[in-house]
Design an enzyme around this catalytic site. Structure first.
Site, short mmCIF file in Angstrom:
data_model
loop_
_atom_site.label_atom_id
_atom_site.label_comp_id
_atom_site.label_asym_id
_atom_site.label_seq_id
_atom_site.Cartn_x
_atom_site.Cartn_y
_atom_site.Cartn_z
N THR A 291 7.97 8.80 30.76
CA THR A 291 7.48 7.48 31.17
C THR A 291 8.10 6.37 30.33
O THR A 291 8.59 5.36 30.86
CB THR A 291 5.95 7.42 31.06
OG1 THR A 291 5.38 8.39 31.94
CG2 THR A 291 5.42 6.04 31.43
N ASN B 232 6.32 6.58 35.70
CA ASN B 232 5.23 7.49 35.32
C ASN B 232 5.74 8.92 35.39
O ASN B 232 6.73 9.21 36.06
CB ASN B 232 3.97 7.28 36.18
CG ASN B 232 4.15 7.71 37.63
OD1 ASN B 232 4.75 8.74 37.94
ND2 ASN B 232 3.61 6.92 38.56
N CYS B 233 5.09 9.80 34.66
CA CYS B 233 5.44 11.22 34.68
C CYS B 233 4.14 12.02 34.57
O CYS B 233 3.09 11.45 34.25
CB CYS B 233 6.41 11.58 33.56
SG CYS B 233 5.74 11.41 31.88
N PRO B 234 4.16 13.31 34.87
CA PRO B 234 2.91 14.08 34.88
C PRO B 234 2.12 14.00 33.59
O PRO B 234 0.90 13.81 33.61
CB PRO B 234 3.40 15.51 35.15
CG PRO B 234 4.65 15.32 35.94
CD PRO B 234 5.30 14.10 35.37
N GLY C 211 2.72 11.79 31.10
CA GLY C 211 2.60 10.39 30.67
C GLY C 211 2.90 10.19 29.20
O GLY C 211 2.39 9.24 28.60
#
EC number: 2.7.1.202
Length: 483
Positions: A20, A12-14, A16
């Site tokens: 990701t 996941n990443c901030p 998304g």
């Protein structure tokens, strides 16, 4: 490492959007090349996809967690008793080989209550930045949806539809649409604070943080000139999160323990922080936010251009890394106060590194490898939607010239964005933002983007050409010395 391992992973990443899925694909490709089986759960902007079942987790030899906004306590509890390798998602793409080679030695054994380290891995799984990014990720849909509605209302007014508010009788349709859109900005702050807190202490922290952050940002309730804004969301989200994290460790006995999470924590936390916010934290944060807004609105042009250069350079420097995220967070957080010019820098600069790298491969193909040229079209298309991450492989191949070119072009473009008065209402579709009303003026956006790309491409061609010639000369001299 033993052959044919069974691996499960979460990415996941901030935002998304890019990291990701790029990291998930890279993990899958590397695992297959090593003969391992892998399943990757992506927690992106579309929600959880390819969800891992309890059976798949139980059968796995290793778990890889590549995260940029952390995991909830419930998510982490899924891996109790498993060997887990954690890495920041911003580092995962450039260290794919290292991840798999270090699985046996640098994994952690997750116990039911805490992680027990087995290897040498030093990972801050619950860093402050990961909690902040969890809040930003949750706030994004509010700002995107609200921003598009505000842009739609403005476009309808430009097409001749009437705009009247409730003070003049029945409100017009455009006013209703705009008002609904601004609700997204209103709730952005409490949502951000609530998810920061729940990232630290799970669900018991969510409701108190939401209500207290709403109070801190309501200038009418506080009787202040300005709401606490993102400063309040950050301070209160972190404070409530860690308070509840500590509170959950209290033991009340079997009879009363079930009441801790459902009654005592919300009541005590809301009482303590609600009163503190009303009398102390709220007014202080509001004064600080008011001072920041006054500074941004009255900053001398020369100083504003210098700040714009710094923000643009930071956005382009590490392409989704911590420096980029710091600048992005600052610009994004000002949207709630209807300050849109700083976020316009994000809208232009963030798409430049991948698009410029992709275009440069067509203009000067001799400077790039076959793999880089094959990835060029994808980098241009994906990068045009403000996903900076496709530029990472180009920067890894030639760090000094590519990062220098991106940083210089990003800084100059940041200055041009401010000079041309470009504004961006919310995150959107990058190069298409002006067409859906999120960025204006339209002509200025495309002009500044064209100038920025031209500069970026020119810097890449000149600097990488020099770098390759110097590298070839050094290799030739080394060959002469050997003989």
């Amino acid at each position: 490492m033993e052959s044919s391992l069974r691996i499960v992973a979460i990415t996941n990443c901030p935002a998304g959007i890019a990291h990701t899925y790029m990291v998930a694909e890279a993990l899958e490709q590397k695992a297959r090349s090593l003969g391992h089986t892998i399943k990757v759960e992506t927690q992106g902007s579309s929600g959880v996809e390819n969800r891992l079942s309890s059976e798949e987790i139980a059968a796995a030899d290793y778990v890889i967690l590549a995260t940029g906004r952390g995991l909830s306590g419930d998510d982490r509890a899924r891996f109790a008793g498993k060997k887990v390798y954690e890495i920041a998602i911003s580092q995962a793409l450039k260290n794919i080989d290292q991840i798999f080679s270090e699985l046996p030695t640098n994994s952690q054994l997750f116990a039911a209550d805490s992680g027990v380290k087995l290897g040498k891995q030093e990972v801050q799984s619950g860093s402050v930045m990961s909690h902040l990014m969890a809040g930003v990720s949750a706030a994004l849909p509010f700002v995107i949806g609200g921003g598009i509605l505000v842009a739609l209302a403005n476009m309808l007014v430009q097409f001749g539809l009437p705009y009247t508010d409730m003070s003049k009788g029945a409100p017009s349709f455009t006013w209703v649409v705009e008002s609904i859109g601004y609700l997204g900005f209103t709730f952005m702050i409490p949502i951000m604070g609530a998810y920061i807190a729940s990232s630290i202490a799970d669900k018991p922290a969510f409701a108190p943080a939401f209500l207290v952050c709403y109070l801190a940002n309501d200038k009418a309730l506080l009787g202040t000139q300005s709401g606490a804004g993102f400063l309040g969301a950050v301070v209160l989200g972190l404070a409530i999160g860690y308070f509840v994290f500590w509170f959950r460790k209290v033991r009340l006995g079997k009879a009363l323990q079930p009441l801790l999470g459902s009654m005592l924590i919300p009541f005590v936390t809301l009482l303590v922080f609600g009163v503190l916010t009303y009398y102390v934290i709220g007014p202080v944060m509001s004064d600080l936010m008011g001072g920041l807004l006054h500074f941004l609105n009255t900053i001398p042009p020369s100083m504003k251009f210098a700040a714009a250069f710094l923000v643009g350079a930071m956005l382009a420097f590490d392409m989704g890394g911590p420096i980029n995220k710091t600048a992005w967070f600052f610009c994004f957080s000002l949207l709630e106060k209807h300050i849109y010019d700083w976020y316009a820098i994000v809208g232009v600069v963030a798409l430049m590194p991948p698009v410029a790298a992709g275009l440069a491969t067509f203009i000067a193909p001799k400077l790039f490898t076959r793999q880089e040229k094959e990835a060029a079209s994808s980098a241009i298309v994906v990068g045009a939607t403000v996903a900076t991450e496709p530029a990472i492989p180009y920067a890894l191949a030639a760090p000094l010239p590519m990062i220098t070119a991106n940083t210089l072009a990003g800084g100059i473009t940041g200055v041009l964005v401010i000079a041309f008065g470009i504004k961006r209402l919310a995150p959107g579709l990058g190069i298409f933002d002006p067409l859906i009303g999120l960025m204006s003026p339209v002509g200025s956006f495309y002009l500044v983007l064209a100038i920025g790309l031209a500069l970026n491409i020119s810097f890449i061609i000149v600097l990488k050409g020099l770098w390759l010639r110097r590298k070839a000369k050094a290799a030739q001299q080394e060959l002469v010395h050997e003989h």
